[in-house]
Enzyme design. Sequence first.
Site, PDB file in Angstrom:
ATOM      1  N   GLN A 207       0.832  -1.196   0.000  1.00  0.00           N
ATOM      2  CA  GLN A 207       0.000   0.000   0.000  1.00  0.00           C
ATOM      3  C   GLN A 207       0.869   1.249   0.000  1.00  0.00           C
ATOM      4  O   GLN A 207       0.362   2.355  -0.076  1.00  0.00           O
ATOM      5  CB  GLN A 207      -0.881   0.044   1.265  1.00  0.00           C
ATOM      6  N   PHE A 238      -5.821  -3.920   3.467  1.00  0.00           N
ATOM      7  CA  PHE A 238      -6.544  -3.650   4.719  1.00  0.00           C
ATOM      8  C   PHE A 238      -5.659  -3.055   5.802  1.00  0.00           C
ATOM      9  O   PHE A 238      -5.933  -3.210   6.984  1.00  0.00           O
ATOM     10  CB  PHE A 238      -7.234  -4.936   5.231  1.00  0.00           C
ATOM     11  N   GLU A 242       0.851  -1.569   4.734  1.00  0.00           N
ATOM     12  CA  GLU A 242       1.312  -0.184   4.845  1.00  0.00           C
ATOM     13  C   GLU A 242       2.769  -0.151   5.295  1.00  0.00           C
ATOM     14  O   GLU A 242       3.538   0.702   4.888  1.00  0.00           O
ATOM     15  CB  GLU A 242       0.420   0.604   5.824  1.00  0.00           C
ATOM     16  N   ARG A 320      -5.185   7.351  17.271  1.00  0.00           N
ATOM     17  CA  ARG A 320      -6.500   7.357  16.616  1.00  0.00           C
ATOM     18  C   ARG A 320      -7.574   6.691  17.484  1.00  0.00           C
ATOM     19  O   ARG A 320      -8.747   7.032  17.409  1.00  0.00           O
ATOM     20  CB  ARG A 320      -6.438   6.720  15.223  1.00  0.00           C
ATOM     21  N   ARG A 352      -7.673  -1.478   8.888  1.00  0.00           N
ATOM     22  CA  ARG A 352      -8.924  -0.743   8.598  1.00  0.00           C
ATOM     23  C   ARG A 352      -9.543  -0.076   9.832  1.00  0.00           C
ATOM     24  O   ARG A 352     -10.033  -0.775  10.737  1.00  0.00           O
ATOM     25  CB  ARG A 352      -9.924  -1.708   7.963  1.00  0.00           C
ATOM     26  N   PHE A 354      -7.686   1.774  11.830  1.00  0.00           N
ATOM     27  CA  PHE A 354      -6.414   2.276  12.385  1.00  0.00           C
ATOM     28  C   PHE A 354      -6.552   2.678  13.857  1.00  0.00           C
ATOM     29  O   PHE A 354      -6.187   3.775  14.254  1.00  0.00           O
ATOM     30  CB  PHE A 354      -5.971   3.466  11.530  1.00  0.00           C
ATOM     31  N   THR A 452      -3.514  11.641  10.595  1.00  0.00           N
ATOM     32  CA  THR A 452      -3.216  12.512  11.726  1.00  0.00           C
ATOM     33  C   THR A 452      -1.759  12.976  11.666  1.00  0.00           C
ATOM     34  O   THR A 452      -1.402  13.948  12.310  1.00  0.00           O
ATOM     35  CB  THR A 452      -3.502  11.789  13.043  1.00  0.00           C
ATOM     36  N   ALA A 521      -5.812   5.470   5.526  1.00  0.00           N
ATOM     37  CA  ALA A 521      -6.642   6.497   6.155  1.00  0.00           C
ATOM     38  C   ALA A 521      -7.834   6.857   5.253  1.00  0.00           C
ATOM     39  O   ALA A 521      -8.368   7.972   5.335  1.00  0.00           O
ATOM     40  CB  ALA A 521      -5.817   7.736   6.506  1.00  0.00           C
ATOM     41  N   GLU A 723     -12.754   3.076   5.355  1.00  0.00           N
ATOM     42  CA  GLU A 723     -12.755   2.581   6.731  1.00  0.00           C
ATOM     43  C   GLU A 723     -14.034   2.826   7.529  1.00  0.00           C
ATOM     44  O   GLU A 723     -14.428   1.968   8.326  1.00  0.00           O
ATOM     45  CB  GLU A 723     -11.576   3.194   7.505  1.00  0.00           C
TER      46      GLU A 723
HETATM   47  N1  MTE Z   1     -11.196  -2.654   0.088  1.00  0.00           N
HETATM   48  C1  MTE Z   1     -10.663  -3.756  -0.485  1.00  0.00           C
HETATM   49  N2  MTE Z   1     -11.385  -4.419  -1.398  1.00  0.00           N
HETATM   50  N3  MTE Z   1      -9.410  -4.200  -0.146  1.00  0.00           N
HETATM   51  C2  MTE Z   1      -8.650  -3.555   0.799  1.00  0.00           C
HETATM   52  O1  MTE Z   1      -7.517  -3.963   1.093  1.00  0.00           O
HETATM   53  N4  MTE Z   1      -8.514  -1.674   2.395  1.00  0.00           N
HETATM   54  C3  MTE Z   1      -9.274  -0.732   3.240  1.00  0.00           C
HETATM   55  C4  MTE Z   1     -10.296   0.037   2.393  1.00  0.00           C
HETATM   56  N5  MTE Z   1     -11.041  -0.848   1.553  1.00  0.00           N
HETATM   57  C5  MTE Z   1      -9.197  -2.384   1.430  1.00  0.00           C
HETATM   58  C6  MTE Z   1     -10.494  -1.958   1.009  1.00  0.00           C
HETATM   59  C7  MTE Z   1      -8.441   0.231   3.955  1.00  0.00           C
HETATM   60  S1  MTE Z   1      -7.712  -0.231   5.384  1.00  0.00           S
HETATM   61  C8  MTE Z   1      -8.280   1.512   3.508  1.00  0.00           C
HETATM   62  S2  MTE Z   1      -7.409   2.646   4.404  1.00  0.00           S
HETATM   63  C9  MTE Z   1      -8.861   1.975   2.236  1.00  0.00           C
HETATM   64  O2  MTE Z   1      -9.571   0.938   1.556  1.00  0.00           O
HETATM   65  C10 MTE Z   1      -7.743   2.473   1.341  1.00  0.00           C
HETATM   66  O3  MTE Z   1      -8.193   2.845   0.091  1.00  0.00           O
HETATM   67  P1  MTE Z   1      -8.883   4.253  -0.227  1.00  0.00           P
HETATM   68  O4  MTE Z   1      -8.164   5.278   0.566  1.00  0.00           O
HETATM   69  O5  MTE Z   1      -8.690   4.402  -1.677  1.00  0.00           O
HETATM   70  O6  MTE Z   1     -10.309   4.123   0.187  1.00  0.00           O
HETATM   71  N1  HPA Z   2      -4.295   6.232   9.132  1.00  0.00           N
HETATM   72  C1  HPA Z   2      -3.782   5.222   8.420  1.00  0.00           C
HETATM   73  N2  HPA Z   2      -2.484   5.074   8.216  1.00  0.00           N
HETATM   74  C2  HPA Z   2      -1.658   5.963   8.760  1.00  0.00           C
HETATM   75  C3  HPA Z   2      -2.133   7.042   9.515  1.00  0.00           C
HETATM   76  C4  HPA Z   2      -3.524   7.179   9.717  1.00  0.00           C
HETATM   77  O1  HPA Z   2      -4.023   8.114  10.378  1.00  0.00           O
HETATM   78  N3  HPA Z   2      -1.062   7.743   9.918  1.00  0.00           N
HETATM   79  C5  HPA Z   2       0.021   7.112   9.430  1.00  0.00           C
HETATM   80  N4  HPA Z   2      -0.337   6.034   8.726  1.00  0.00           N
HETATM   81 MO1  MOS Z   3      -6.075   1.535   6.062  1.00  0.00          MO
HETATM   82  S1  MOS Z   3      -5.763   0.739   7.931  1.00  0.00           S
HETATM   83  O1  MOS Z   3      -5.628   3.125   6.683  1.00  0.00           O
HETATM   84  O2  MOS Z   3      -4.677   0.947   5.298  1.00  0.00           O
END
Ligand code: MTE
Ligand code: HPA
Ligand code: MOS
Length: 771
Positions: A207, A238, A242, A320, A352, A354, A452, A521, A723
């Site tokens: 990610q 998910f 990261e 968080r 997800r 966080f 954050t 995030a 999330e």
């Molecule tokens: N959806 C799918 N299908 N697969 C994933 O790994 N990760 C989640 C969410 N939805 C995820 C998902 C998480 S933890 C985050 S932070 C966001 O997607 C990241 O993507 P976005 O910022 O584009 O929504």
């Molecule tokens: N959310 C998800 N990932 C992160 C954050 C947060 O607030 N800060 C640093 N990595």
């Molecule tokens: Mo989502 S836990 O911020 O990758």
Amino acid sequence: MKDNVTITGSAHTDRIHDSAIKHVTGAADYTDDIAQPEGTLHAYLGVSTVTHARIVSLDLSAVRAAPGVVGVLTAADIPGHNDISPTGQNDEPVFPTDLIQFHGQPLFAVVAETRDAARRAAELAKVETEALPHALDPVAAIEAGYPHVTAPLKLERGDVEAGFANAPNRIKGRMVIGGQDHMYLEGQIAFAFPGEDDEVVVHCSTQHPSEAQHMVAHVLGVPSNAVVVNVRRMGGGFGGKESQMNIFAAVAALAAKKWNRAVKIRPDRDQDMTATGKRHDFVVDYDVAFDDKGRIEAVGGSFAARCGYSSDLSGPVTDRALFHADNAYFYPHVRLESRPMKTNTVSNTAFRGFGGPQGVIVAERMIEEIAYATGQDPLDVRKVNFYGGEGRDLTPYHQQVTDNILDRLVGELEQSADYRARRQAIIDFNAGSKVLKKGIALTPVKFGISFTATWYNQAGALIHVYNDGSIHLNHGGTEMGQGLNTKVAQVVAEAFQVNFERIKITKTTTEKVPNTSATAASSGSDLNGMAALNAAEQIKARLVDFACEHWGVAAEEVAFLPNRVRIGEETLSFDAFIKAAYMARVQLSAAGFYKTPDIHWDRDKGQGRPFYYYAYGAACSEVTIDTLTGEYRVERTDILHDVGRSLNPVLDRGQVEGAFIQGMGWLTTEELWWDTEGRLRTHAPSTYKIPLASDRPRVFNVDLADWSENRELTIKRSKAVGEPPFMLGISVFEALSMAVASVADYRECPRLDAPATPERVLMAVQRMKGA
Ligand code: MTE
Ligand code: HPA
Ligand code: MOS
């Protein structure tokens, strides 16, 4: 020229995921599908079989002598820094030199001609150790005097002592909240290709390509410009990719440079589950004071988390948790403290929400406590405590809540789910049913959007328009199934007024957009959508200048219409217009940039505006439990969720459904279990149960609040979706709690811990019967 009235795939329209067909036919390429060059080697991690110990000696002679083995990598083979801590705390070695800090910790890597050979050889190490005492969970760690892995956070507002002293009612309790394994379909993987001089290219399921790039450079001791990290897509992240891919990217790159051959590393599922971090489990002590109507007057909370042996992202995760310990409720006087505890377990990480879900569920537990203590429907207690009204809009971190839509959203869901009548029917049913008991709960969520870590809220994009009119789109975000690439392409299609199909979605690479943030995030489309729009606007501005000059018209006379451009009286196809611009030597490429405005955060003071805005939602779930076995099922769930003006309603609904189910899994069947020796015994799908399709609610009504629009100038007034709906799963947990409470005529708050596995439900029922 086709004279389309509209373009395909514009913003705010349903558009299936750009790779949906490829996902289901198996044609989508993941890292493991990249063709292997001649001579590719395979690496595997050798891990510790003790939990906490000094290393006396590490004898790898049998490993080296095993069939097919080319060599091994230990800490001594690291030319740069032996550290992959994502926050620079220098507490996470690639391989340890003197201390083992958790069971399953990677100690070395074997590199062999085949993956099977590497995997078998990794078992042959002889590690001599001197055992040290261990502490596995946050309570044991506090008792043993273990340190925090990073500085704790304190949030405080109002006069907490006076708030407690003056309130007529006060309840203290403890809640234990379990962690969660990411269980992405595609596990961790990295595939490195050596280049000339100091160069290396790493394909990695991540990610956060920039993080992998910087870590590989740090470990190799080369500048970042020598390292390229690529990812076309992940089979889920998910949060688990990261920072947790760092070790795999680093090992693959180290081996590729050492043997000058391509090297792939892919742990099996057991190793993926034992050697990489998970959601933090928490032990929370709460203290809540309230008036006789159930209005909260003061809250205190201590949030101790199992962080594992190193800091990783535990600082921002536990922060968080505090940011969301209010959920949707105003606390007149409040003091919250985090305790990010070091433990002898794998280092926990982003997942997800966080840390937010762990905060939100504590707020919901306090609401339940108050509801049982005052004999009210928990929904009424929720409502009287919502943000809003005179002087009731400040969060514990001193950000004003100005966009609260929960009164309307919850009101609409209460009606559409027929909550009140069904709750009464359930109470009546329970009175007449001996074995089966039902419960229902309607829970809200308010989730803060922005990293954050303020500097993370930036993004870049790169767009090329080729002289045949085709468009190449690149941005810093990564695709993990959430549909980010589809959304960003929709934004660009709309900006140029061209069909979606004209836009080529390309892999994420550190070569095209530098210094990117994690796709995390939930900010992927907010940040990268804006950066891509900025790039498109730059190119469009040049095209308009060109049209004005070439055709002798004013800017107002140039219009981008669906798949064509009108210039004064003349209309050209987009292709013809682009060709003309190219012939006139117009630059048809642009790098876009975006940074979120108006946010700031002072961690030392615990004050600021860390979030640009909030996303809201609510869910109503009904469950039935069997009081003889503890088994249960979810009969019905209704959801109303706020995504502002949706960029793509069908994708957003998919995110809401998936997040709800994943949140439900966290709180019901997904249990991480370490034995007293520190071994994670739930390290495979056989012992760790995620929800199946058959576990979904029998009736599942999911709606987006289509009247909502982001008040802030986000991309097309949409809101982040990844999330926030995860926390809608809390409605199932609270419904289970009501079903349990029915056993003792709702006299007492059941104080269920999470996850509410059938065993835990059964034990709670037994407790209630004795009460
Ligand atoms: N959806 C799918 N299908 N697969 C994933 O790994 N990760 C989640 C969410 N939805 C995820 C998902 C998480 S933890 C985050 S932070 C966001 O997607 C990241 O993507 P976005 O910022 O584009 O929504
Ligand atoms: N959310 C998800 N990932 C992160 C954050 C947060 O607030 N800060 C640093 N990595
Ligand atoms: Mo989502 S836990 O911020 O990758």
